[in-house]
Design a protein around this motif. Structure first.
Motif, PDB file in Angstrom:
ATOM      1  N   ALA A   1      -2.959  23.612  -1.524  1.00  0.00           N
ATOM      2  CA  ALA A   1      -1.906  22.956  -0.745  1.00  0.00           C
ATOM      3  C   ALA A   1      -2.346  21.595  -0.219  1.00  0.00           C
ATOM      4  N   GLU A   2      -3.648  21.338  -0.202  1.00  0.00           N
ATOM      5  CA  GLU A   2      -4.170  20.081   0.323  1.00  0.00           C
ATOM      6  C   GLU A   2      -4.577  19.121  -0.789  1.00  0.00           C
ATOM      7  N   ALA A   3      -4.026  19.291  -1.981  1.00  0.00           N
ATOM      8  CA  ALA A   3      -4.412  18.456  -3.128  1.00  0.00           C
ATOM      9  C   ALA A   3      -4.148  16.978  -2.860  1.00  0.00           C
ATOM     10  N   VAL A   4      -3.009  16.658  -2.263  1.00  0.00           N
ATOM     11  CA  VAL A   4      -2.687  15.253  -1.991  1.00  0.00           C
ATOM     12  C   VAL A   4      -3.655  14.691  -0.949  1.00  0.00           C
ATOM     13  N   ASP A   5      -3.984  15.494   0.061  1.00  0.00           N
ATOM     14  CA  ASP A   5      -4.943  15.038   1.079  1.00  0.00           C
ATOM     15  C   ASP A   5      -6.299  14.732   0.438  1.00  0.00           C
TER      16      ASP A   5
ATOM     17  N   GLY B   1       4.064  17.532 -12.946  1.00  0.00           N
ATOM     18  CA  GLY B   1       3.234  18.681 -13.253  1.00  0.00           C
ATOM     19  C   GLY B   1       1.977  18.753 -12.406  1.00  0.00           C
ATOM     20  N   PHE B   2       1.527  17.611 -11.875  1.00  0.00           N
ATOM     21  CA  PHE B   2       0.298  17.578 -11.091  1.00  0.00           C
ATOM     22  C   PHE B   2       0.404  18.479  -9.868  1.00  0.00           C
ATOM     23  N   LEU B   3       1.434  18.295  -9.070  1.00  0.00           N
ATOM     24  CA  LEU B   3       1.559  19.073  -7.847  1.00  0.00           C
ATOM     25  C   LEU B   3       1.975  20.513  -8.132  1.00  0.00           C
ATOM     26  N   GLU B   4       2.766  20.716  -9.168  1.00  0.00           N
ATOM     27  CA  GLU B   4       3.186  22.072  -9.513  1.00  0.00           C
ATOM     28  C   GLU B   4       1.997  22.918  -9.945  1.00  0.00           C
ATOM     29  N   CYS B   5       1.051  22.320 -10.642  1.00  0.00           N
ATOM     30  CA  CYS B   5      -0.117  23.048 -11.139  1.00  0.00           C
ATOM     31  C   CYS B   5      -1.180  23.237 -10.072  1.00  0.00           C
TER      32      CYS B   5
ATOM     33  N   LYS C   1       0.842  -1.199   0.000  1.00  0.00           N
ATOM     34  CA  LYS C   1       0.000   0.000   0.000  1.00  0.00           C
ATOM     35  C   LYS C   1       0.875   1.246   0.000  1.00  0.00           C
ATOM     36  N   LEU C   2       0.270   2.338  -0.445  1.00  0.00           N
ATOM     37  CA  LEU C   2       0.935   3.640  -0.424  1.00  0.00           C
ATOM     38  C   LEU C   2       0.390   4.452   0.745  1.00  0.00           C
ATOM     39  N   SER C   3       1.287   4.927   1.593  1.00  0.00           N
ATOM     40  CA  SER C   3       0.886   5.878   2.624  1.00  0.00           C
ATOM     41  C   SER C   3       0.689   7.232   1.945  1.00  0.00           C
ATOM     42  N   LYS C   4       0.194   8.199   2.676  1.00  0.00           N
ATOM     43  CA  LYS C   4       0.021   9.533   2.101  1.00  0.00           C
ATOM     44  C   LYS C   4       1.373  10.090   1.636  1.00  0.00           C
ATOM     45  N   LYS C   5       2.399   9.874   2.435  1.00  0.00           N
ATOM     46  CA  LYS C   5       3.746  10.343   2.084  1.00  0.00           C
ATOM     47  C   LYS C   5       4.241   9.647   0.806  1.00  0.00           C
TER      48      LYS C   5
END
Length: 94
Positions: free
Chosen positions: A52-56, A44-48, A28-32
């Motif tokens: 700030a809570e996009a991953v959450d 590009g996903f996070l840069e765009c 499994k993938l943790s949030k980190k």
């Protein structure tokens, strides 16, 4: 010799397992770990993202069983959704 689709499937599997299991469950993938995967594989996903809570938010949407991690099936759903979005974008703009 593998077909293009077989190679793509192998790549999807290898990318998941390259990033999973560094902490917690190795399947499994943790949030980190999800954030790291997105930074490496979808830079590009996070840069765009101005949020700030996009991953959450993504983690919450993907984590169907509510265990706080993304398993392989949940990861494939994300990749499939992104693939559909990219297909629509590229076919509509070509």
């Amino acid at each position: 010799m593998s077909s293009d689709l077989e190679t793509a499937m192998e790549t999807l599997i290898n990318v998941f397992h390259t990033h999973s299991g560094k902490e917690g469950d190795k399947y499994k993938l943790s949030k980190k770990e999800l954030k790291e995967l997105l930074q490496v594989e979808f830079s590009g996903f996070l840069e765009c993202q101005k949020d700030a809570e996009a991953v959450d938010k993504l983690m919450k949407e993907l984590d169907e069983n509510g265990d706080g991690e993304v398993d392989f099936q949940e990861y494939v759903v994300m990749v499939a959704a992104l693939t559909v979005a990219c297909n629509n974008f590229f076919w509509e703009n070509s």
